[in-house]
Structure formats: structure tokens, C-alpha cells
Design a protein around this motif. Structure first.
Motif, PDB file in Angstrom:
ATOM      1  N   ASN A  47      61.230  25.034 -11.732  1.00 28.11           N
ATOM      2  CA  ASN A  47      60.434  24.422 -10.677  1.00 28.11           C
ATOM      3  C   ASN A  47      59.335  25.394 -10.261  1.00 28.11           C
ATOM      4  OD1 ASN A  47      61.845  21.800 -10.007  1.00 28.11           O
ATOM      5  ND2 ASN A  47      63.572  23.220  -9.945  1.00 28.11           N
ATOM      6  N   VAL A  48      58.105  24.915 -10.295  1.00 30.08           N
ATOM      7  CA  VAL A  48      56.972  25.801 -10.014  1.00 30.08           C
ATOM      8  C   VAL A  48      55.967  25.126  -9.081  1.00 30.08           C
ATOM      9  CG1 VAL A  48      57.171  27.034 -12.207  1.00 30.08           C
ATOM     10  CG2 VAL A  48      55.719  24.990 -12.062  1.00 30.08           C
ATOM     11  N   ARG A  49      55.157  25.925  -8.446  1.00 31.92           N
ATOM     12  CA  ARG A  49      54.153  25.386  -7.524  1.00 31.92           C
ATOM     13  C   ARG A  49      53.092  24.573  -8.276  1.00 31.92           C
ATOM     14  NH1 ARG A  49      50.959  23.011  -5.491  1.00 31.92           N
ATOM     15  NH2 ARG A  49      49.747  23.302  -3.571  1.00 31.92           N
ATOM     16  N   ARG A  50      52.725  25.068  -9.457  1.00 34.77           N
ATOM     17  CA  ARG A  50      51.646  24.384 -10.165  1.00 34.77           C
ATOM     18  C   ARG A  50      51.801  24.646 -11.653  1.00 34.77           C
ATOM     19  NH1 ARG A  50      47.981  26.275  -7.359  1.00 34.77           N
ATOM     20  NH2 ARG A  50      47.433  24.517  -6.022  1.00 34.77           N
ATOM     21  N   ASP A  51      52.077  23.602 -12.414  1.00 28.34           N
ATOM     22  CA  ASP A  51      52.177  23.748 -13.864  1.00 28.34           C
ATOM     23  C   ASP A  51      50.906  23.161 -14.472  1.00 28.34           C
ATOM     24  OD1 ASP A  51      52.622  23.667 -16.551  1.00 28.34           O
ATOM     25  OD2 ASP A  51      54.616  22.778 -16.434  1.00 28.34           O
ATOM     26  N   GLU A  52      50.002  24.045 -14.834  1.00 21.14           N
ATOM     27  CA  GLU A  52      48.733  23.564 -15.399  1.00 21.14           C
ATOM     28  C   GLU A  52      48.755  23.599 -16.913  1.00 21.14           C
ATOM     29  OE1 GLU A  52      46.067  26.169 -13.237  1.00 21.14           O
ATOM     30  OE2 GLU A  52      45.544  24.537 -11.882  1.00 21.14           O
ATOM     31  N   GLU A  53      49.874  24.072 -17.469  1.00 16.79           N
ATOM     32  CA  GLU A  53      49.950  24.250 -18.920  1.00 16.79           C
ATOM     33  C   GLU A  53      50.435  22.999 -19.636  1.00 16.79           C
ATOM     34  OE1 GLU A  53      49.199  27.323 -20.381  1.00 16.79           O
ATOM     35  OE2 GLU A  53      48.494  27.788 -18.367  1.00 16.79           O
ATOM     36  N   HIS A  54      51.177  22.155 -18.916  1.00 22.98           N
ATOM     37  CA  HIS A  54      51.843  21.045 -19.587  1.00 22.98           C
ATOM     38  C   HIS A  54      51.530  19.721 -18.914  1.00 22.98           C
ATOM     39  CE1 HIS A  54      54.459  24.677 -20.016  1.00 22.98           C
ATOM     40  NE2 HIS A  54      54.362  24.326 -21.288  1.00 22.98           N
ATOM     41  N   ASN A  55      51.396  18.669 -19.730  1.00 24.61           N
ATOM     42  CA  ASN A  55      51.368  17.336 -19.139  1.00 24.61           C
ATOM     43  C   ASN A  55      52.811  16.861 -18.965  1.00 24.61           C
ATOM     44  OD1 ASN A  55      52.268  16.317 -21.586  1.00 24.61           O
ATOM     45  ND2 ASN A  55      50.267  15.550 -22.226  1.00 24.61           N
ATOM     46  N   VAL A  94      69.145   9.494 -18.201  1.00 25.61           N
ATOM     47  CA  VAL A  94      68.348   9.285 -16.989  1.00 25.61           C
ATOM     48  C   VAL A  94      67.421  10.488 -16.842  1.00 25.61           C
ATOM     49  CG1 VAL A  94      68.425   9.048 -14.488  1.00 25.61           C
ATOM     50  CG2 VAL A  94      70.227   8.025 -15.886  1.00 25.61           C
ATOM     51  N   TYR A  95      66.154  10.239 -16.542  1.00 24.53           N
ATOM     52  CA  TYR A  95      65.280  11.373 -16.290  1.00 24.53           C
ATOM     53  C   TYR A  95      64.244  11.024 -15.223  1.00 24.53           C
ATOM     54  CZ  TYR A  95      61.865   9.118 -19.441  1.00 24.53           C
ATOM     55  OH  TYR A  95      60.997   8.232 -20.031  1.00 24.53           O
ATOM     56  N   ALA A  96      63.654  12.059 -14.659  1.00 21.96           N
ATOM     57  CA  ALA A  96      62.657  11.865 -13.603  1.00 21.96           C
ATOM     58  C   ALA A  96      61.691  13.033 -13.642  1.00 21.96           C
ATOM     59  CB  ALA A  96      63.329  11.785 -12.240  1.00 21.96           C
ATOM     60  N   PHE A  97      60.476  12.772 -13.199  1.00 18.87           N
ATOM     61  CA  PHE A  97      59.469  13.831 -13.266  1.00 18.87           C
ATOM     62  C   PHE A  97      58.427  13.636 -12.170  1.00 18.87           C
ATOM     63  CE2 PHE A  97      56.074  11.159 -14.960  1.00 18.87           C
ATOM     64  CZ  PHE A  97      56.793  10.113 -15.512  1.00 18.87           C
ATOM     65  N   GLY A  98      57.818  14.731 -11.784  1.00 15.22           N
ATOM     66  CA  GLY A  98      56.744  14.640 -10.815  1.00 15.22           C
ATOM     67  C   GLY A  98      55.941  15.926 -10.760  1.00 15.22           C
ATOM     68  N   ARG A  99      54.641  15.794 -10.846  1.00 11.80           N
ATOM     69  CA  ARG A  99      53.763  16.957 -10.705  1.00 11.80           C
ATOM     70  C   ARG A  99      53.011  16.809  -9.386  1.00 11.80           C
ATOM     71  NH1 ARG A  99      50.046  17.026 -15.640  1.00 11.80           N
ATOM     72  NH2 ARG A  99      49.479  19.162 -15.096  1.00 11.80           N
ATOM     73  N   SER A 100      53.596  17.372  -8.360  1.00 14.78           N
ATOM     74  CA  SER A 100      53.003  17.237  -7.026  1.00 14.78           C
ATOM     75  C   SER A 100      51.667  17.955  -6.928  1.00 14.78           C
ATOM     76  CB  SER A 100      53.960  17.812  -5.981  1.00 14.78           C
ATOM     77  OG  SER A 100      55.245  17.260  -6.137  1.00 14.78           O
ATOM     78  N   SER A 101      51.426  18.910  -7.829  1.00 16.25           N
ATOM     79  CA  SER A 101      50.228  19.745  -7.718  1.00 16.25           C
ATOM     80  C   SER A 101      48.945  19.004  -8.090  1.00 16.25           C
ATOM     81  CB  SER A 101      50.365  20.961  -8.637  1.00 16.25           C
ATOM     82  OG  SER A 101      50.335  20.554  -9.995  1.00 16.25           O
ATOM     83  N   LEU A 102      49.078  17.826  -8.696  1.00 19.16           N
ATOM     84  CA  LEU A 102      47.872  17.140  -9.183  1.00 19.16           C
ATOM     85  C   LEU A 102      47.011  16.588  -8.055  1.00 19.16           C
ATOM     86  CD1 LEU A 102      49.346  15.268 -12.279  1.00 19.16           C
ATOM     87  CD2 LEU A 102      47.825  17.243 -12.279  1.00 19.16           C
ATOM     88  N   GLY A 103      47.605  16.371  -6.889  1.00 18.98           N
ATOM     89  CA  GLY A 103      46.818  15.807  -5.792  1.00 18.98           C
ATOM     90  C   GLY A 103      47.193  16.463  -4.482  1.00 18.98           C
ATOM     91  N   ASN A 104      46.793  15.822  -3.411  1.00 20.64           N
ATOM     92  CA  ASN A 104      47.112  16.314  -2.080  1.00 20.64           C
ATOM     93  C   ASN A 104      48.277  15.481  -1.543  1.00 20.64           C
ATOM     94  OD1 ASN A 104      47.258  16.639   0.701  1.00 20.64           O
ATOM     95  ND2 ASN A 104      45.056  17.052   0.890  1.00 20.64           N
ATOM     96  N   LEU A 105      49.479  16.082  -1.531  1.00 21.74           N
ATOM     97  CA  LEU A 105      50.679  15.328  -1.145  1.00 21.74           C
ATOM     98  C   LEU A 105      50.573  14.739   0.253  1.00 21.74           C
ATOM     99  CD1 LEU A 105      54.037  16.946  -2.263  1.00 21.74           C
ATOM    100  CD2 LEU A 105      52.970  14.843  -3.063  1.00 21.74           C
ATOM    101  N   ASN A 106      49.931  15.457   1.158  1.00 22.23           N
ATOM    102  CA  ASN A 106      49.813  14.941   2.522  1.00 22.23           C
ATOM    103  C   ASN A 106      49.040  13.630   2.547  1.00 22.23           C
ATOM    104  OD1 ASN A 106      51.327  16.771   3.883  1.00 22.23           O
ATOM    105  ND2 ASN A 106      49.612  17.890   4.800  1.00 22.23           N
ATOM    106  N   GLU A 107      48.040  13.519   1.691  1.00 22.87           N
ATOM    107  CA  GLU A 107      47.282  12.263   1.627  1.00 22.87           C
ATOM    108  C   GLU A 107      48.046  11.213   0.829  1.00 22.87           C
ATOM    109  OE1 GLU A 107      43.388  13.075   0.118  1.00 22.87           O
ATOM    110  OE2 GLU A 107      42.819  14.275   1.863  1.00 22.87           O
ATOM    111  N   ILE A 108      48.649  11.630  -0.287  1.00 20.34           N
ATOM    112  CA  ILE A 108      49.334  10.671  -1.157  1.00 20.34           C
ATOM    113  C   ILE A 108      50.495  10.007  -0.424  1.00 20.34           C
ATOM    114  CG2 ILE A 108      50.797  10.491  -3.209  1.00 20.34           C
ATOM    115  CD1 ILE A 108      48.986  12.640  -4.500  1.00 20.34           C
ATOM    116  N   LEU A 109      51.337  10.822   0.236  1.00 23.21           N
ATOM    117  CA  LEU A 109      52.531  10.258   0.870  1.00 23.21           C
ATOM    118  C   LEU A 109      52.192   9.394   2.087  1.00 23.21           C
ATOM    119  CD1 LEU A 109      55.022  13.216   0.390  1.00 23.21           C
ATOM    120  CD2 LEU A 109      54.972  11.043  -0.831  1.00 23.21           C
TER     121      LEU A 109
END
Lengths: 364, 384
Positions: A27-35, A119-134
Motif C-alpha cells: 500500500n503506497v501513497r502514489r503508485d505512478e509506475e503501474h496501471n 474475489v479482487y478489488a483495486f483502487g488508485r486514490s492518487s489519481l484524483g482529489n478524494l475530497n472532491e470525488i467522495l
């Protein structure tokens, strides 16, 4: 009708289903290496590899994700390439946390016609602004146009808790300190440290009464689980971890109509899942904000002897859409290793714990 | 062993280009209340709610089940949100049906919707993504080359698509809920309409609709309502990747596998002879002959001949989309559920002017993504 006033427990026999395997990304703050596909590939490989199976050994696939993180439609469509559904497979997707995807797969396994699911799940929160998205989760006519951010809504809840005498800023800090300290033992955690609660209380407020430490980190991550029943459950685990109770419940959307200091939906889900039917050793609670642990602990009826969030919980890593699924995986891991015999895993969705899922796990 | 599951209530909105008279909550509630009334039930009788829709970006409302929970009587209950692209309406019904067949619940409300007037689906489908082929012309632009491939393979003449466009709009005249009511539709009118994505003309494409669909599904010991139940005889989902070398986008393997699974469950060995009526996801006219082949109603290359001979017409031996189909109403998330719902109505004998006499077994099909996600069910008047 109040959720708590109605016992929804059924006498239906539950088919034992085991958490046969669990894997999660760093788990990382920002994964810019992988889609998303590249993030999932090693996790899917690990969840199969650790029990020596392949995708051909599972009969059903279900995933959880939200398009809003990637900012495009159908983000789950390409993510499916991480599994490689050829020949075609029975497969489904929920626009919910992966814990609910696990519930859908568990429902199918209850029928007895299939024995294993991925079962799997994924999310890259770093792609946007979570405060606006949520904020876009809110009523689109009356609330979303005001752009209330999730931290401010959580702060309203925390303030209500303090006003009701059910929690204090010192307790929030103690929960945060304990969680991040426990996370030092979790190599997948994003935020792990050993800082005394007293030091944390010197933080500035982000939104009063919540200081930085009481907020979840913003996380990129993903997770996967293999469910198994029947002979496969025994073949794939030395000590099967059985799901013995499972339920989820919704509350109303209007924050003004809810008592934010309690969680009646968790109370009902815990009742249906049979949390009180035996002693609980470990609880993995999806409490993104420190004060929510207090609310959930009370709703689940957990006493002080229960080890809460030994993984560090969502305060150590909060990958949107997989943080709930990870709670189930972490709880199962502790039973499989023999550290615990009976555990409760919890997942949440929506502002201020609007929707809650409770899963009871037991070792053999 | 799996429990039996029946459709005991159906409801749908009047589908229109703009339902400015209702909010999203009002739209879904309209369909849900109708389904409850049909089943002679009230909100308190429902154990769980399953909701489905196409991408949240269409309306700009993320995970709308949170906002819609009180409008659908879901407070205090399990509420589940499905999203499997265009097939989602069908998948939503199947997730709900499994809550019954697994024995977990007795009565489940499933709802699907889209309020396209709150959105621009063409834009939402065309957001550029890194490392992905751009889909800059909406769904029609994506499917038109596959239709061309079908025409080349099968030797189908150009007028087949127009025939489907006319037939489904004529059927819609019998359905008061349909979005499009084109009383004077004919081959020339379709031919004279604007070319959108060669070979698809404007009138060979589905409209953009606001609308919702709802069903109440029930266990055998909880059946209610005045119309007879429609029993689920088979249900399945299949998915395949969007693209890889060797994939047949014209006749997808996932569609063939999905129907084979459903037919095996329902004891169907000859679809054309045994299925009395079908509602099949045909958003662009040419998908009728393509799905006729994919669903095994005829040999490969012969789908267009069935359409041309009128086999799928209201008076044909295998009436397809007597409701007017997706070509006449397309509230995207609900379009799949409407297929599942319409065949339940046929089995229950409640389809009014578009009712086919004596329907005993009927097929509902939905597809989505790049023709890669399939969901289907077969419902019948007799218990399975």
C-alpha cells in the motif's frame, strides 16, 4: 422500522466457505509506475500461487472497484485482463468495496453448485482529489452541490461523539497511535510508526476535532481472496478459515436523520452474522477515521479483550474499494496462522459509516 | 440444493428522452412501487434490495445506492450495487435471483435505471484513457465495424438492418411504456435518416432514454400477487476480454457459452422450437441477426434470413422484442433488466397489446462492454 428493532436472523444452515488465500499489494501513497492491471497482476498471481492453483481452479470471479477513481467508465473492464478470462468465465462486478464482491461470491457458493471463487478489488486514490470525488457520493440535488468533503463529514460525527460523552480527542489519538504502532508489524502498511498519543495531540486540526493522525492515509492498492468450499477448502488450507456468519446493512443517506454516534446497521449485521455467538479474539474493523473504531466496537459488542486492527487497519492503509476486503483477509490470516480462533471482519461504505458489512470467521 | 425463484412483481417507468418531472430517486421509486403493487406487497415485505446501473459518470453520482437507499425502502436492509456495463440490468436481476436460490432471502427487490438526460453518455464513454484505444464515437462507433464484418461474412443484404429497425418500432406502438412511438415508421424513413456510423443510420440506433425497471423476486413459499409467477429455469453470466488476437467480436464465445449454460439448466436443446418469445439486447439493428446466430436460433450465417423471412416479427414463430426492445427504449442501466422483465411479463400473461399467446418458456438476454459481458435467463410458466 428501525434496523435494530427487527431480528433478521435466519435458521438457514450456512454452507461452510473458507478464505483459502489472501494477497494484497504494497500500500503506497502514489503508485505512478503501474496501471490497474499491472498493480493487480502480481497480487492475483500470489493469491493463486501460495496455494498452488490457477485461474482454472475457480468457478466464479467477482471484483469491486469504482470508476470515479480512474475518471473513466468501465475501469473494471480492463482490470479483468489481470485475470485473463479466456476461455470465457462466469464473472461479475460490484461498484462497491471488494468485501461486497466477496459477499456475492459467498452467496453463489451457498448454492452448492460451485466450490471456488476469486474475489479482487483495486483502487488508485492518487489519481484524483478524494475530497472532491467522495463528495459525489452524496445526494446529487441537495448535498453534492455544496461539495461537503468526507473529512468534514467525519468531523461532524467525531464532534457528535465527543458531545455525547462517548469519545475524546485523547482517545482518538490513542487509537491512532496504537494502530500505527501495530502497523510496524505489517510489511504492506503505508503508515507505520511509534509516536506517543501525547505527541500526536500536538498536531494541528485538519477539521476540528480531527487532527491529521485521526485521518486515514490516501492509498493506492489492491487485494485478492480465493474462497473455497467442500473438498477444495480442505485441499487448499492446512487449517481452513471458515466464514460462519455474514451480513450487511444500509442506513439512510440523510446525515441529519441519523444518530451519528451509533451504527444501527452494524448492530443488525452483527446480530445476523452471529458475532455474539462466541468469543472474539481479533476484529479487523474498516474504521477510516480513528473515532469510528469507538462506534464500531460498541455496535459489534466487542469487549476490551479483543485485539482490534492488529494490521494497523485503515489508519495504516486505506486503499479505496479494497480496504474492506483487506480486513477480511487480515482477519483470516490471523486465524490461519493460529494466532486467533474466531475473528470479526468489517467493511464500510458511504459517509459516516452509512453502510456496513460484518463477516465472522472461525478456525477449525 | 438451490431453491426455486420466481418473478412475482414487475414495474417500469414510462421511458422518455427527458423525465424532468422526477428526480433520480423519483424515477427508481416509480418502477419499484409498481413492482410492489403488482406483487401485492409493501416495502416492509422486502428482505433486500439489489440495484444496478451503467457507469456512475453518466449522472455524475458516485455509488448512488447510498443516496437511493431511503427511496427504495432499503434502510435497515442489505443493499447491493451491481455494475457489469451494458449487461448490468440483467446481471442485477441474476444477483437478486441468487439471493433467493441460495436460500438467504425470501423476497428481493431488484431495480435498474439510467437518467440519460442528466448526462452525456457519448462523452462519458469517450474519456481518453492512457494506453487504451480511444472510443471517440460512442458505442455505435465501436460496434459499426463488427456489423460490417458480420455483413461481409454472412453476405447479408443492406436492408436487413432497416427491417429490424422498422419491426421493433412497430412493436413499440403496442407498448405504452416505450420511449419511441413512431407511428409512420417504414423502410424509406429509416433509409432517409442520417448516416451515423456506416452502415448504421440514425433510425437503426437506440434512443437515449430516462427510465427504470424493477422486479420483485420470490422464493417458492413466499409467492404472492394476482398474476401467476414466472419461474426462473436457468440463469448465467459469462465474460471475456475486450480484445486479444483471435477474439471473435462478431460471434463472441462468451455469448455462446452463456446461452449453452442457460439452455442446459432449462432443458432447451432446440431454442427456435422451444423458446416461445425472446427479449434480446439489440441496441443497433444488426445485432438481431448477429444474436440469432450467437444464441443458436439458427446456423451461422443464417440469422439475417430469419429476420428477412419475418420469423422474429410479432406474427413470426420466434417473436423477438415484442416490447420494441432497446431500439425503442434505452435507459442504459435498465435496458438489460427490461429484457428480463418483459419475458417475465410474457410468461405471466400481463404484456397487454404486445402479449404473445400461450408463452410457456421465454429467453431474456443482455450484453455489455465490447460485446464481452453476457447475462441471460430463461423463465417459464411451469415450475422447473
Amino acid at each position: 422500522m428501525s434496523a435494530a428493532g427487527r431480528s433478521a436472523r435466519s435458521v438457514r444452515p450456512v454452507r461452510p466457505v473458507s478464505i483459502a488465500s489472501f494477497a494484497q499489494s504494497q500500500n503506497v501513497r502514489r503508485d505512478e509506475e503501474h496501471n490497474e492491471v499491472e498493480m493487480l497482476l502480481p497480487v492475483i498471481a500470489e493469491v493463486f500461487g501460495t496455494i498452488g492453483i490457477t485461474k482454472d481452479d475457480v468457478d466464479f470471479i467477482c471484483s469491486g472497484s469504482t470508476d470515479y477513481l480512474i475518471g473513466g467508465p468501465f475501469s473494471f473492464v480492463t482490470a479483468l485482463d489481470a485475470v485473463g478470462v479466456w476461455p470465457p468465465r462466469a464473472e461479475s462486478h460490484v461498484e462497491m468495496d471488494g468485501a461486497w464482491a466477496l459477499y456475492e461470491a459467498w452467496v453463489l457458493l451457498q448454492e452448492g453448485e460451485i466450490d471456488a471463487a476469486l474475489v479482487y478489488a483495486f483502487g488508485r486514490s492518487s489519481l484524483g482529489n478524494l475530497n472532491e470525488i467522495l463528495a459525489l457520493q452524496l445526494d446529487p440535488y441537495y448535498l453534492a452541490p455544496l461539495w461537503p468533503d468526507p473529512v468534514s463529514l467525519a468531523a461532524l460525527q467525531a464532534r457528535a461523539l465527543i458531545d455525547a460523552g462517548k469519545g475524546s480527542e485523547a482517545e482518538f489519538a490513542a487509537i491512532a497511535a496504537r494502530s500505527r504502532r501495530d502497523a510496524l508489524g505489517n510489511p504492506k502498511a503505508q503508515v507505520a510508526n511509534d509516536i506517543p498519543a501525547a505527541t500526536l495531540l500536538e498536531d494541528d486540526y485538519v477539521v476540528s476535532p480531527l487532527r491529521r493522525h485521526a485521518l486515514p492515509p490516501i492509498t493506492d492498492g489492491c487485494a485478492a481472496v480465493v474462497l473455497a468450499a467442500g473438498d477444495k477448502a480442505r485441499a487448499w488450507s492446512e487449517r481452513p478459515v471458515w466464514i460462519t456468519g455474514f451480513d450487511h446493512r444500509m442506513e439512510t443517506h440523510s446525515l441529519g436523520a441519523r444518530d451519528l454516534t451509533g451504527s444501527p446497521s452494524t448492530v443488525t449485521a452483527a446480530d445476523v452474522a452471529g458475532v455474539a455467538d462466541g468469543p472474539v479474539d481479533v476484529a479487523e474493523l474498516h474504521a477510516p477515521y480513528a473515532h469510528q473504531e469507538i462506534i464500531l466496537k460498541e455496535a459489534l459488542g466487542l469487549d476490551d479483550g479483543v485485539a482490534i486492527n492488529p494490521s494497523g487497519g485503515a489508519l495504516a492503509a486505506n486503499p479505496i474499494m479494497s480496504a474492506g476486503l483487506i480486513r477480511i483477509g487480515e482477519a483470516a490470516t490471523r486465524i490461519a496462522s493460529g494466532q486467533a480462533n474466531r475473528a470479526v471482519a468489517h467493511a464500510t461504505s458511504g459517509p459516516c459509516l452509512q453502510q456496513n458489512l460484518v463477516c465472522v470467521l472461525e478456525g477449525e | 440444493m438451490a431453491e426455486r425463484c420466481a418473478v412475482i412483481g414487475v414495474g417500469q417507468t414510462h421511458h422518455k428522452a427527458k423525465r424532468e418531472d422526477v428526480s433520480i430517486a423519483g424515477l427508481v421509486r416509480e418502477a419499484a412501487k409498481m413492482a410492489l403493487a403488482d406483487a401485492d406487497l409493501s416495502w416492509g415485505d422486502i428482505d433486500a434490495v439489489v440495484i444496478g446501473k451503467a457507469p456512475d459518470m453518466f449522472e455524475g453520482n458516485m455509488m448512488p445506492e447510498l443516496y437511493l437507499a431511503p427511496a427504495l425502502g432499503a434502510v435497515g436492509k442489505p443493499m447491493f450495487r451491481v455494475h457489469t456495463a451494458g449487461s448490468v440490468g440483467g446481471s442485477t436481476a441474476l444477483v437478486a435471483a441468487h439471493l433467493i436460490t441460495s436460500g438467504i432471502h425470501k423476497r428481493v427487490l431488484c431495480v435498474a435505471y439510467e437518467k440519460q438526460s442528466d448526462s452525456d453518455a457519448m462523452w462519458a464513454l469517450s474519456v481518453p484513457q492512457p494506453f487504451a484505444a480511444p472510443l471517440l464515437a460512442g458505442a455505435g462507433g465501436y460496434f459499426a465495424p463488427h456489423i460490417r464484418a458480420y455483413m461481409r461474412r454472412s453476405g447479408a443484404p443492406e436492408h436487413i438492418g432497416r427491417m429490424v429497425a422498422v419491426k421493433d418500432r412497430q412493436n413499440a406502438m403496442r407498448n405504452p411504456y416505450a420511449h419511441l412511438h413512431l407511428a409512420d415508421i417504414d423502410m424509406k424513413m429509416v433509409e432517409d435518416s442520417m448516416m451515423l456510423w456506416d452502415p448504421l443510420r440514425y433510425l437503426e440506433a437506440c434512443p437515449s432514454s430516462d427510465g427504470a425497471a424493477a422486479m420483485v423476486l420470490s422464493a417458492e413459499d413466499a409467492v404472492s400477487g394476482s398474476f401467476p409467477p414466472a419461474w426462473v429455469h436457468g440463469m448465467a453470466m459469462r465474460s471475456e476480454p475486450t480484445m486479444f488476437a483471435g477474439r471473435d467480436q462478431v460471434n463472441p464465445q462468451a455469448g455462446r457459452d452463456c446461452s449453452a449454460d442457460v439452455y442446459a439448466q432449462a432443458g432447451i436443446t432446440n431454442p427456435r422450437a422451444q423458446i416461445d418469445v425472446a427479449e434480446v439486447y439489440v441496441p443497433f439493428s444488426w445485432y438481431e441477426p448477429m444474436w440469432l446466430e450467437n444464441l443458436g436460433f439458427c446456423d451461422l450465417g443464417d440469422g439475417w434470413k430469419l429476420t428477412e423471412a419475418g420469423a422474429t416479427a410479432f406474427t413470426g414463430d420466434i417473436p423477438w422484442n415484442t416490447s420494441g426492445g432497446v431500439l425503442s427504449s434505452n435507459p442504459i442501466g435498465a435496458s438489460g433488466m427490461l429484457r428480463f422483465l418483459e419475458v417475465a411479463m410474457q410468461v405471466r400473461g400481463q404484456a397487454g397489446e404486445h402479449q404473445i399467446d400461450g408463452v410457456r418458456l421465454a429467453l431474456g438476454q443482455a450484453y455489455g462492454g465490447g460485446s464481452q459481458f453476457f447475462s441471460m435467463w430463461v423463465v417459464g410458466s411451469d415450475k422447473p
